[in-house]
Write a protein that holds these residues in place. Structure first.
Motif, mmCIF file in Angstrom:
data_model
loop_
_atom_site.group_PDB
_atom_site.id
_atom_site.type_symbol
_atom_site.label_atom_id
_atom_site.label_comp_id
_atom_site.label_asym_id
_atom_site.label_seq_id
_atom_site.Cartn_x
_atom_site.Cartn_y
_atom_site.Cartn_z
ATOM 1 N N LEU A 79 0.814 -1.112 0.073
ATOM 2 C CA LEU A 79 -0.108 0.017 -0.255
ATOM 3 C C LEU A 79 0.844 1.171 -0.085
ATOM 4 O O LEU A 79 1.851 1.218 0.247
ATOM 5 N N PRO A 80 0.155 2.491 -0.394
ATOM 6 C CA PRO A 80 1.134 3.614 -0.376
ATOM 7 C C PRO A 80 1.720 4.056 0.876
ATOM 8 O O PRO A 80 2.631 4.735 0.908
ATOM 9 N N THR A 81 1.068 3.308 1.919
ATOM 10 C CA THR A 81 1.498 3.712 3.354
ATOM 11 C C THR A 81 2.666 2.872 3.768
ATOM 12 O O THR A 81 3.458 2.970 5.042
ATOM 13 N N GLY A 82 3.045 2.064 2.813
ATOM 14 C CA GLY A 82 4.181 1.006 3.236
ATOM 15 C C GLY A 82 3.522 -0.414 3.703
ATOM 16 O O GLY A 82 4.462 -1.344 3.777
ATOM 17 N N ALA A 83 2.264 -0.494 4.134
ATOM 18 C CA ALA A 83 1.962 -1.688 4.608
ATOM 19 C C ALA A 83 1.595 -2.756 3.688
ATOM 20 O O ALA A 83 1.262 -2.602 2.490
ATOM 21 N N PRO A 84 1.905 -4.109 4.074
ATOM 22 C CA PRO A 84 1.638 -5.249 3.059
ATOM 23 C C PRO A 84 0.281 -5.478 2.731
ATOM 24 O O PRO A 84 -0.555 -5.100 3.980
ATOM 25 N N LEU A 85 -0.212 -5.589 1.806
ATOM 26 C CA LEU A 85 -1.681 -5.715 1.444
ATOM 27 C C LEU A 85 -2.214 -6.904 2.242
ATOM 28 O O LEU A 85 -3.311 -6.673 2.623
ATOM 29 N N GLY A 86 -1.486 -8.062 2.466
ATOM 30 C CA GLY A 86 -2.069 -8.985 3.293
ATOM 31 C C GLY A 86 -2.564 -8.427 4.545
ATOM 32 O O GLY A 86 -3.591 -8.865 5.307
ATOM 33 N N ALA A 87 -1.560 -7.787 5.312
ATOM 34 C CA ALA A 87 -1.693 -7.085 6.675
ATOM 35 C C ALA A 87 -3.005 -6.152 6.734
ATOM 36 O O ALA A 87 -3.701 -6.248 7.741
ATOM 37 N N ALA A 88 -3.022 -5.379 5.748
ATOM 38 C CA ALA A 88 -4.470 -4.606 5.662
ATOM 39 C C ALA A 88 -5.605 -5.275 5.586
ATOM 40 O O ALA A 88 -6.474 -5.154 6.671
ATOM 41 N N ILE A 89 -5.608 -6.253 4.788
ATOM 42 C CA ILE A 89 -6.857 -7.082 4.779
ATOM 43 C C ILE A 89 -7.169 -7.737 5.856
ATOM 44 O O ILE A 89 -8.314 -7.614 6.577
ATOM 45 N N ALA A 90 -6.087 -8.337 6.682
ATOM 46 C CA ALA A 90 -6.184 -9.066 8.011
ATOM 47 C C ALA A 90 -6.683 -7.823 8.951
ATOM 48 O O ALA A 90 -7.706 -8.242 9.734
ATOM 49 N N ALA A 91 -6.165 -6.586 9.100
ATOM 50 C CA ALA A 91 -6.535 -5.770 9.923
ATOM 51 C C ALA A 91 -8.210 -5.442 9.905
ATOM 52 O O ALA A 91 -8.589 -5.355 10.716
ATOM 53 N N VAL A 92 -8.583 -5.289 8.527
ATOM 54 C CA VAL A 92 -9.790 -4.728 8.337
ATOM 55 C C VAL A 92 -10.802 -6.005 8.720
ATOM 56 O O VAL A 92 -11.694 -5.924 9.758
ATOM 57 N N ASP A 93 -10.417 -7.313 8.591
ATOM 58 C CA ASP A 93 -11.134 -8.469 8.945
ATOM 59 C C ASP A 93 -11.374 -8.465 10.128
ATOM 60 O O ASP A 93 -12.428 -8.744 10.921
ATOM 61 N N ALA A 94 -10.235 -8.408 10.927
ATOM 62 C CA ALA A 94 -10.129 -8.378 12.371
ATOM 63 C C ALA A 94 -10.964 -7.487 13.054
ATOM 64 O O ALA A 94 -11.796 -7.545 14.147
ATOM 65 N N ALA A 95 -10.971 -5.904 12.537
ATOM 66 C CA ALA A 95 -11.687 -4.894 13.047
ATOM 67 C C ALA A 95 -13.406 -4.935 12.871
ATOM 68 O O ALA A 95 -13.924 -4.158 13.546
ATOM 69 N N THR A 96 -13.837 -5.666 12.012
ATOM 70 C CA THR A 96 -15.049 -5.713 11.501
ATOM 71 C C THR A 96 -15.755 -6.994 11.467
ATOM 72 O O THR A 96 -16.861 -6.907 11.386
ATOM 73 N N GLY A 97 -15.044 -7.852 11.956
ATOM 74 C CA GLY A 97 -15.800 -9.153 11.898
ATOM 75 C C GLY A 97 -15.954 -9.737 10.472
ATOM 76 O O GLY A 97 -16.967 -10.415 10.166
ATOM 77 N N CYS A 98 -14.780 -9.653 9.887
ATOM 78 C CA CYS A 98 -15.009 -9.776 8.262
ATOM 79 C C CYS A 98 -16.361 -9.644 7.506
ATOM 80 O O CYS A 98 -16.925 -9.806 6.802
ATOM 81 N N ALA A 99 -16.531 -8.080 7.853
ATOM 82 C CA ALA A 99 -17.780 -7.344 7.207
ATOM 83 C C ALA A 99 -17.530 -7.205 5.805
ATOM 84 O O ALA A 99 -18.585 -7.346 5.164
#
Length: 315
Positions: A194-214
């Motif tokens: 990502l432009p912020t430097g985060a790995p794509l997989g980490a971003a997806i995992a973070a969203v799923d963890a914070a939203t219950g895989c919404a």
């Protein structure tokens, strides 16, 4: 509660989000602040934008693919719209008008499977945001636009060109509150991050963890296949992991240029439609759970036709 499974989860669907670059560079139409939705206020603009929907539907009919009809509202949020004079009631009406316009195209689609999607973009520059929101701030910021799409009858939300997890989390939460499925699409740089430097997989995992895989699923957009294929190839035969299984497709740029290079470009790099279609077709074969493909910056309907040919009936 989500009661309906989106049809693109189970079969190939096409998506086209490169209208702005095609309008500016190929059609010579000025788009203040890269915004297409003001064209819907006049008959001539409606004619131009309807042609994209109808052509996408025709390509779907020819190839057996479904189509996602995204509203022309990627920049129709308070910050970016205010720069061209759209605030308050005027901005709300622009978003409502865009949903109606997409629904009219759906009515013309006949037997071609279609999904009307309310498109939202990042609050700030998707390539290099000046400031990052918290998830709660992002939920509040995008709430009004998402509510308009829900009230207007959109079937889902597509959030495109996001570059950090917190904005995606806020959008996913607000879409869930509104009762709409949401697809989250991150953009990546030439290194696949990502432009912020985060790995794509980490971003997806973070969203799923914070939203219950919404989110219903995730995409990558506004990048060239060369920017992700190396990373994705490394996962082959290694279990790939839950984050890769959550990806459902790729809406690709025609150009191999970085985001900084694209921002500075004075001429359109439209790449090679046949090559791009072939690359996305290869991705479809390597990742058979991918079902959503399309074109972003630099692409036009030639690219979409070639992509459709290669992913709807890959050879």
């Amino acid at each position: 509660m989500m009661t309906k499974r989106l049809p693109q989860m189970d079969r190939p669907f096409l998506q086209y989000t490169g209208n702005e670059t095609d309008l500016i560079f190929n059609k010579g139409i000025d788009l203040p602040n890269f915004s297409a939705y003001p064209l819907l206020e006049e008959a001539a603009g409606q004619t131009v934008l309807a042609q994209y929907y109808d052509a996408l539907i025709s390509i779907g009919a020819e190839t057996g693919a479904g189509v996602i009809l995204d509203t022309y509202t990627w920049t129709a949020n308070p910050d970016r719209a205010a720069a061209i004079g759209y605030t308050g009631a005027r901005l709300a009406e622009a978003n409502r008008r865009a949903v109606v316009f997409a629904q009219q195209a759906k009515a013309r689609a006949g037997s071609v499977p279609t999904v009307v999607s309310g498109m939202i973009g990042p609050r700030a520059d998707g390539y290099a945001p000046a400031a990052l929101m918290t998830a709660d701030e992002a939920a509040d910021y995008h709430r009004d636009q998402i509510a308009i799409f829900a009230e207007g009858g959109a079937e889902m939300i597509n959030a495109f060109t996001l570059c950090y997890a917190e904005e995606a989390i806020g959008i996913a939460r607000t879409a869930a509150e509104a009762g709409l499925p949401v697809a989250i699409s991150f953009t990546v740089e030439t290194d696949g991050r990502l432009p912020t430097g985060a790995p794509l997989g980490a971003a997806i995992a973070a969203v799923d963890a914070a939203t219950g895989c919404a989110p219903a699923y995730y995409l990558v957009n506004c990048a060239h296949p060369d920017h992700v294929e190396g990373t994705w190839r490394q996962t082959e035969g290694q279990g790939e992991g839950p984050w890769m299984e959550r990806l459902k497709g790729f809406v690709a740029n025609a150009s191999r240029c970085s985001h900084a290079e694209l921002d500075a470009a004075v001429a359109l790099d439209d790449g090679d439609p046949e090559e791009l279609g072939g690359q996305l077709g290869a991705i479809a074969r390597r990742h058979p759970h991918f079902t959503v493909f399309g074109g972003c910056c630099g692409t036009d309907l030639r690219h979409i036709a070639e992509i459709a040919r290669r992913v709807a009936a890959p050879t």
